[in-house]
Design a protein around this motif. Structure first.
Motif, mmCIF file in Angstrom:
data_model
loop_
_atom_site.group_PDB
_atom_site.id
_atom_site.type_symbol
_atom_site.label_atom_id
_atom_site.label_comp_id
_atom_site.label_asym_id
_atom_site.label_seq_id
_atom_site.Cartn_x
_atom_site.Cartn_y
_atom_site.Cartn_z
ATOM 1 N N TYR A 13 0.839 -1.206 0.000
ATOM 2 C CA TYR A 13 0.000 0.000 0.000
ATOM 3 C C TYR A 13 0.871 1.251 0.000
ATOM 4 O O TYR A 13 0.658 2.190 -0.749
ATOM 5 C CB TYR A 13 -0.919 -0.034 1.219
ATOM 6 C CG TYR A 13 -1.889 1.112 1.291
ATOM 7 C CD1 TYR A 13 -3.121 1.038 0.652
ATOM 8 C CD2 TYR A 13 -1.573 2.269 1.998
ATOM 9 C CE1 TYR A 13 -4.022 2.090 0.724
ATOM 10 C CE2 TYR A 13 -2.454 3.321 2.060
ATOM 11 C CZ TYR A 13 -3.683 3.224 1.428
ATOM 12 O OH TYR A 13 -4.569 4.267 1.499
ATOM 13 N N ALA A 27 -7.441 7.548 -5.778
ATOM 14 C CA ALA A 27 -8.132 7.441 -4.493
ATOM 15 C C ALA A 27 -7.609 6.245 -3.707
ATOM 16 O O ALA A 27 -7.151 5.251 -4.286
ATOM 17 C CB ALA A 27 -9.636 7.298 -4.718
ATOM 18 N N ALA A 28 -7.688 6.343 -2.382
ATOM 19 C CA ALA A 28 -7.253 5.238 -1.531
ATOM 20 C C ALA A 28 -8.072 3.982 -1.804
ATOM 21 O O ALA A 28 -7.563 2.864 -1.706
ATOM 22 C CB ALA A 28 -7.363 5.640 -0.059
ATOM 23 N N SER A 29 -9.339 4.166 -2.162
ATOM 24 C CA SER A 29 -10.190 3.001 -2.451
ATOM 25 C C SER A 29 -9.691 2.247 -3.686
ATOM 26 O O SER A 29 -9.832 1.021 -3.780
ATOM 27 C CB SER A 29 -11.634 3.448 -2.657
ATOM 28 O OG SER A 29 -11.728 4.382 -3.718
ATOM 29 N N THR A 30 -9.101 2.974 -4.633
ATOM 30 C CA THR A 30 -8.555 2.321 -5.825
ATOM 31 C C THR A 30 -7.356 1.454 -5.463
ATOM 32 O O THR A 30 -7.212 0.322 -5.939
ATOM 33 C CB THR A 30 -8.141 3.375 -6.863
ATOM 34 O OG1 THR A 30 -9.286 4.166 -7.203
ATOM 35 C CG2 THR A 30 -7.585 2.716 -8.113
ATOM 36 N N TRP A 32 -6.826 0.161 -2.563
ATOM 37 C CA TRP A 32 -7.361 -0.978 -1.808
ATOM 38 C C TRP A 32 -7.874 -2.056 -2.760
ATOM 39 O O TRP A 32 -7.657 -3.247 -2.547
ATOM 40 C CB TRP A 32 -8.489 -0.502 -0.899
ATOM 41 C CG TRP A 32 -9.154 -1.617 -0.143
ATOM 42 C CD1 TRP A 32 -8.792 -2.169 1.033
ATOM 43 C CD2 TRP A 32 -10.341 -2.329 -0.558
ATOM 44 N NE1 TRP A 32 -9.653 -3.172 1.399
ATOM 45 C CE2 TRP A 32 -10.610 -3.300 0.440
ATOM 46 C CE3 TRP A 32 -11.184 -2.244 -1.661
ATOM 47 C CZ2 TRP A 32 -11.696 -4.166 0.354
ATOM 48 C CZ3 TRP A 32 -12.270 -3.113 -1.742
ATOM 49 C CH2 TRP A 32 -12.511 -4.052 -0.741
ATOM 50 N N GLN A 33 -8.536 -1.649 -3.845
ATOM 51 C CA GLN A 33 -9.064 -2.610 -4.809
ATOM 52 C C GLN A 33 -7.936 -3.345 -5.520
ATOM 53 O O GLN A 33 -8.029 -4.553 -5.792
ATOM 54 C CB GLN A 33 -9.950 -1.895 -5.824
ATOM 55 C CG GLN A 33 -10.703 -2.832 -6.750
ATOM 56 C CD GLN A 33 -11.689 -3.724 -5.988
ATOM 57 O OE1 GLN A 33 -12.469 -3.235 -5.179
ATOM 58 N NE2 GLN A 33 -11.624 -5.024 -6.213
ATOM 59 N N LYS A 36 -6.705 -5.931 -3.169
ATOM 60 C CA LYS A 36 -7.685 -7.008 -3.049
ATOM 61 C C LYS A 36 -7.644 -7.928 -4.262
ATOM 62 O O LYS A 36 -7.648 -9.159 -4.136
ATOM 63 C CB LYS A 36 -9.082 -6.416 -2.878
ATOM 64 C CG LYS A 36 -10.172 -7.471 -2.720
ATOM 65 C CD LYS A 36 -11.550 -6.831 -2.585
ATOM 66 C CE LYS A 36 -12.629 -7.899 -2.486
ATOM 67 N NZ LYS A 36 -13.986 -7.293 -2.389
ATOM 68 N N ARG A 46 -2.821 -2.150 9.866
ATOM 69 C CA ARG A 46 -4.145 -1.645 9.528
ATOM 70 C C ARG A 46 -5.254 -2.502 10.121
ATOM 71 O O ARG A 46 -6.417 -2.299 9.842
ATOM 72 C CB ARG A 46 -4.292 -1.558 8.005
ATOM 73 C CG ARG A 46 -3.560 -0.353 7.418
ATOM 74 C CD ARG A 46 -3.807 -0.234 5.932
ATOM 75 N NE ARG A 46 -2.923 -1.134 5.204
ATOM 76 C CZ ARG A 46 -3.309 -1.809 4.134
ATOM 77 N NH1 ARG A 46 -4.546 -1.738 3.715
ATOM 78 N NH2 ARG A 46 -2.452 -2.587 3.492
#
Length: 247
Positions: A13, A27-30, A32-33, A36, A46
């Motif tokens: 990360y 974005a942080a969500s990107t 994260w994806q 994943k 985390r």
């Protein structure tokens, strides 16, 4: 990006965000994806203690405080500082003033420490927001007493939800139903509400118990239940009502 994520599950990360400092925004969500999709679990740091976990584990030694405002009938603004214990829900009104100074707030902290000592109560943490009303000496007094000040996040009032909920109750049950004449009258009304809240009012958060008074034993005799003699005691001109068994 995917290669960077796969290099190390702990640092993936951070590596991705580090590389994106070259001028690419994401974005942080990107990120994260991406992790994943690559089958990489969250890094250990985390999955550490969450805020609800902290509140539950430290509830016995946790206090929370906050300021709130009200006005007299002639428009004078008065400030109130209160502290609540998370476990018992006991409330302490530290005072009210029309002139909020650093010395007044610092003295309120000293009064709180002395009150806790007199009650034999040990606290390790006190939650407060980032309001500029708190001077540096406020935190210093608490730190000297062994109480660590924990600041809430920016614009996250739910981190101090128990204290915020008490302020809402105080407004709905007292201040919204009372004309406050002056600062002494406000302090008198708050002291009455403090006694009512700590000794009589049931709290759903602690199974309808009261902070400073144990619950009565339930009546199992149905015949006795039909002969109950319940009396009402009114406070502050019937704004607050207490019910108890006749002697």
């Amino acid at each position: 990006m995917l290669r960077l994520a796969q290099e190390n599950s702990t640092w993936g990360y951070r590596r991705i965000h580090g590389e994106l400092l070259l001028g690419i925004k994401v974005a942080a969500s990107t990120v994260w994806q991406i992790l994943k999709d690559a089958g990489i679990d969250p890094a250990p740091n985390r999955t550490s203690t969450t805020w609800p976990d902290f509140l539950r584990s430290q509830a016995d030694a946790l206090l929370a405080c906050d300021f709130f405002e009200t006005r007299t009938v002639n428009g004078t603004r008065l400030y109130v500082l209160a502290v609540i214990e998370h476990t018992s829900r006991r409330i302490r009104i530290l005072g009210s003033t029309a002139h909020l100074t650093a010395s007044w707030v610092t003295q309120a902290a000293r009064n709180l420490v002395m009150d806790l000592d007199d009650a034999g109560r040990h606290a390790r943490f006190l939650i407060r927001d980032r309001d500029g009303k708190y001077p540096i000496l406020f935190d210093a007094v608490l730190t000297d007493a062994g109480i660590q000040v924990v600041l809430t996040g920016v614009r996250i009032p739910r981190m101090n939800a128990i204290m915020e909920r008490w302020i809402r109750s105080c407004r709905r049950e007292l201040l919204d139903r009372t004309l406050i004449w002056n600062q002494p009258h406000l302090l008198y009304a708050l002291r009455e509400y403090e006694r009512f809240y700590n000794t009589h009012r049931p709290h759903q958060g602690i199974d309808t118990a009261r902070p400073l008074q144990t619950l009565p034993q339930p009546t199992t005799d149905q015949a006795a239940a039909t002969r109950l003699d319940i009396r009402r005691r009114q406070r502050l001109g019937s704004i607050l009502n207490e019910y108890h068994h006749a002697a």
